[in-house]
Design an enzyme around this catalytic site. Structure first.
Site, PDB file in Angstrom:
ATOM      1  N   SER A  21     -13.531  20.913 -53.112  1.00  0.00           N
ATOM      2  CA  SER A  21     -12.008  20.412 -53.379  1.00  0.00           C
ATOM      3  C   SER A  21     -11.965  20.123 -54.835  1.00  0.00           C
ATOM      4  O   SER A  21     -11.272  19.866 -55.712  1.00  0.00           O
ATOM      5  CB  SER A  21     -11.968  19.015 -52.637  1.00  0.00           C
ATOM      6  OG  SER A  21     -10.949  19.304 -51.429  1.00  0.00           O
ATOM      7  N   HIS A  72      -7.419  11.193 -52.481  1.00  0.00           N
ATOM      8  CA  HIS A  72      -7.905  12.441 -52.807  1.00  0.00           C
ATOM      9  C   HIS A  72      -7.358  13.442 -53.666  1.00  0.00           C
ATOM     10  O   HIS A  72      -7.561  14.045 -54.817  1.00  0.00           O
ATOM     11  CB  HIS A  72      -7.840  13.592 -51.291  1.00  0.00           C
ATOM     12  CG  HIS A  72      -8.631  14.693 -51.705  1.00  0.00           C
ATOM     13  ND1 HIS A  72      -8.023  15.752 -51.977  1.00  0.00           N
ATOM     14  CD2 HIS A  72      -9.990  14.991 -51.410  1.00  0.00           C
ATOM     15  CE1 HIS A  72      -8.845  17.010 -52.199  1.00  0.00           C
ATOM     16  NE2 HIS A  72      -9.964  16.536 -51.478  1.00  0.00           N
ATOM     17  N   ASN A 117     -16.102  24.209 -47.299  1.00  0.00           N
ATOM     18  CA  ASN A 117     -17.650  23.557 -47.397  1.00  0.00           C
ATOM     19  C   ASN A 117     -18.248  23.964 -46.167  1.00  0.00           C
ATOM     20  O   ASN A 117     -18.990  23.075 -45.495  1.00  0.00           O
ATOM     21  CB  ASN A 117     -17.319  22.068 -47.490  1.00  0.00           C
ATOM     22  CG  ASN A 117     -16.635  21.836 -48.877  1.00  0.00           C
ATOM     23  OD1 ASN A 117     -16.676  22.480 -49.726  1.00  0.00           O
ATOM     24  ND2 ASN A 117     -16.103  20.527 -48.865  1.00  0.00           N
ATOM     25  N   ASP A 150      -1.354  18.048 -52.488  1.00  0.00           N
ATOM     26  CA  ASP A 150      -2.540  17.179 -52.018  1.00  0.00           C
ATOM     27  C   ASP A 150      -2.159  16.152 -51.250  1.00  0.00           C
ATOM     28  O   ASP A 150      -0.909  16.114 -50.860  1.00  0.00           O
ATOM     29  CB  ASP A 150      -3.617  16.990 -53.164  1.00  0.00           C
ATOM     30  CG  ASP A 150      -4.925  16.900 -52.611  1.00  0.00           C
ATOM     31  OD1 ASP A 150      -5.348  15.997 -51.933  1.00  0.00           O
ATOM     32  OD2 ASP A 150      -5.755  17.868 -53.077  1.00  0.00           O
TER      33      ASP A 150
END
Length: 703
Positions: A515, A320, A421, A286
């Site tokens: 996520s 994130h 998404n 990530d």
């Protein structure tokens, strides 16, 4: 003129390459030569013939006898081709390839080399926490400008073993670590979405683990409000929840609300039985992982940190990756147990593959996966979490990222990937979630309650693939998920209205997207593996997907297509206590009792049966399968007597891959020593000189 000179140099290189040894296994005369260039790349070549385009050059499998590091040789050969016809960036020995840049003429020249198998477009990957409009922008991947400078040194393969454990307990041994962006209100640089021409990170990151593979964190399920931090290089101040408060405006609608997703998936019921993920390590690929008290106190559970993106001045400039890690393994230290992850005693390794701008490339992800494979034993890495996605190709079979995750899967790593998404439209799942082997996760909306009966499928959750593979495999809570806040990070600065205040005054951050759903399942996998560490990835998938719970019974709504939610909502308790599935290679269904003395019951069907791997996986695995028994689905397919073929006479191509009985392979007994993991250094290009495209952290809109 330039194109002629490039082609001339390429043919000169070809003559040298042919003189060094044999090429790929013989090709079947009736087989047409497949196009070697990714269709998406071809379109860009036609539209921008003079621009440097990001590419991955994959080589054909070598012919026997194989060298001790045949994949390294292939990766270096690909680097040489890029050096002659473009700009090399990094060797990807995991898939016998290399990444770099070339214009249309250079790509054409490389494609003429017989030992080149395929040239992929090195697409952008981005976190799966974005809007539909952002995903549309993602498909229009801007070209890299300005072009990166030519590197001077030649990449030197270093076939070294996994990094040696060092006694110092530093959690983030990255190039420029600043592992104290939490607890104390010390300002943390906010990453600006502009390129910073800084030097390249250390070519071969060597992590400095902070603890042993099986640490001894506090056994309590809800840590006390004021734990004594361990003497690590983590936060420099004593945890003080009140000091975390900032000028941001907390969301009053969620302030003081206990995170319900662990209860909804029944993970909390496993904690009371002592199953907390202890000793199991999850690799978080990530934007980085900050040393927050929820991860490093009372014992440091961030075992290593490496970087395959742009230079970072803080552990997680985006925020994130830390949010994701908190969903997996946060223990609630900061909030006195109010906000706890799914596996609160699991370990984390931080593998940074997303840049400060919130995006990366397929090549950086593959390089990160390669590092995980090289170090999986050192840190007991059992799970990989991929909370991002790239625009999918026509088929997973022509996707290099799918091939990379398949290799990791067959090496014993459970890969959990976000669906994306761009829902509710069909066939919108992102790569590598399109791969049929991995566990692909969609998002449900838990409505802030612990009961699944009022849940709905999140409107943004992607589903379906071009290959008609049923994706996602299951769903997990993914809307308005509360987890660790990295104060001063890009997401923290962009969304002050999503700061959530715990009862004791500590602050967290609320985000939505697949996520966030993905680490819920990754944490559940860690819970399952704590009790049964001998399970294979196929068995873990069978348990997680085969024991789901229904949801939404009280909403009165039904999905237009049941496949949108996969098998249903995650049930971690049922997965951990289910009977052990078959490995799939013997045809016998296992009936082994599981955690808690569960009685034997109907065995779950084996996962990942009758699948065909990605093309790049099949090519890369040739030397591993060489000389092993050959079993075919149809012994007379196409009028060919397949039983009479040998490894030396077969044309190892798509026809053979379609007919090969992949289920007959006992993957845990395969001799993998013919592959050298983590063996090629990054080239000297500063990653900050490469445009990582226009996808920015401010694309996080779902809530």
């Amino acid at each position: 003129m330039r194109r002629r000179r490039m082609i001339g140099l390429t043919w000169a290189f070809l003559l040298v390459a042919l003189s060094l040894g044999p090429t790929a296994p013989p090709a079947r005369a009736a087989t047409e030569v497949a196009a070697k260039i990714d269709p998406a790349l071809l379109a860009l070549m036609q539209a921008h013939p003079l621009s440097l385009l990001p590419v991955i050059v994959e080589m054909q499998p070598p012919a026997p006898p194989f060298s001790a590091a045949a994949n390294v040789d292939s990766a270096n050969a690909a680097l040489d081709l890029l050096r002659l016809n473009g700009t090399p960036v990094a060797g990807l020995s995991l898939i016998d390839a290399a990444a770099g840049f070339a214009n249309a003429a250079g790509i054409d020249a490389i494609s003429l080399i017989p030992t080149v198998a395929y040239i992929y477009y090195d697409k952008t990957v981005a976190p799966a926490s974005e809007t539909e409009s952002t995903s549309a922008a993602l498909a229009l991947d801007p070209l890299p400008t300005p072009p990166p400078p030519l590197p001077t040194p030649v990449p030197v393969p270093t076939v070294t073993a996994a990094p040696t454990l060092l006694p110092t307990p530093t959690p983030t041994p990255t190039v420029a670590p600043t592992p104290a962006p939490t607890v104390a209100p010390t300002p943390v640089p906010t990453p600006a979405p502009t390129l910073a021409p800084t030097p390249t990170p250390t070519p071969t990151p060597v992590p400095t683990p902070a603890a042993t593979v099986a640490p001894t964190p506090a056994p309590t399920l809800a840590p006390t409000a004021t734990p004594t931090p361990s003497p690590t290089a983590a936060p420099s101040a004593t945890p003080s929840p009140v000091s975390q408060a900032s000028t941001a405006s907390p969301d009053p609608a969620t302030s003081g609300t206990v995170a319900v997703y662990p209860s909804e998936v029944k993970a909390d019921q496993l904690w009371s039985q002592g199953t907390t993920g202890r000793g199991v390590t999850v690799a978080v690929l990530d934007s980085g992982v900050a040393a927050d008290p929820d991860l490093v106190s009372p014992a440091n559970r961030i075992l290593a940190s490496v970087n395959f993106a742009d230079q970072r001045l803080v552990a997680d400039p985006g925020g994130h990756g830390t949010h994701v890690a908190g969903i997996i393994a946060g223990n609630g230290t900061r909030s006195a147990g109010e906000f706890v992850g799914v596996a609160p005693e699991a370990n984390i390794v931080d593998v940074r593959v997303l840049s400060s701008h919130g995006s990366g490339r397929i090549s950086s992800v593959i390089r990160g996966i390669e590092w995980v494979l090289a170090n999986r034993v050192t840190y007991n890495i059992r799970v990989i979490n991929l909370s991002f996605g790239a625009p999918p190709p026509t088929s997973y079979r022509t996707d290099p990222l799918s091939a990379a995750v398949e290799i990791a899967w067959r090496r014993g790593l459970v890969v959990v990937a976000a669906a994306g998404n761009t829902g509710p439209a069909r066939d919108t799942v992102a790569s590598p979630g399109i791969d049929p082997y991995v566990i692909t996760v969609g998002a449900a909306d838990d409505r802030g309650t612990a009961s699944p009966r009022d849940d709905t499928l999140a409107a943004f959750s992607s589903w379906g693939t071009a290959d008609s593979n049923a994706k996602p495999d299951l769903v997990a809570p993914g809307r308005r998920i509360i987890s660790i806040r990295v104060q001063g990070s890009a997401l923290d600065s962009l969304f002050p209205d999503r700061v959530v205040v715990a009862h004791n005054g500590s602050t967290y951050l609320r985000l939505s997207g697949t996520s966030m759903a993905t680490p819920v399942v990754a944490g559940a996998a860690a819970l399952v593996l704590q009790g049964r560490p001998s399970l294979t990835p196929d068995q873990v998938k069978a348990l997680l997907v085969g024991t789901t719970q229904p949801f939404g019974q009280d909403t009165g709504a039904s999905l237009p297509d049941p496949a949108m939610a996969g098998a249903g909502l995650l049930d971690a308790l049922a997965a951990a206590q289910g009977p052990t599935p078959s490995t799939g290679t013997t045809g016998l269904l296992g009936m082994t009792p599981a955690l808690g003395g569960v009685s034997e019951g109907p065995a779950l069907a084996a996962a990942n049966r009758s699948l065909r791997p990605a093309n790049t996986f099949a090519r890369a695995i040739f030397r591993v399968l060489y000389r092993s028994p050959m079993r075919w689905k149809d012994p007379n397919l196409g009028g060919i007597a397949w039983g009479s073929l040998t490894w030396d006479s077969i044309a190892w191509d798509s026809i053979a891959w379609d007919n090969y009985d992949w289920d007959s392979i006992a993957w845990d007994s395969i001799a993998w020593d013919s592959i050298a993991w983590d063996s090629i250094a990054w080239d000297s290009i500063a990653w900050d000189s490469i445009a990582w495209d226009s996808i920015a952290w401010d694309a996080f809109k779902p809530d």
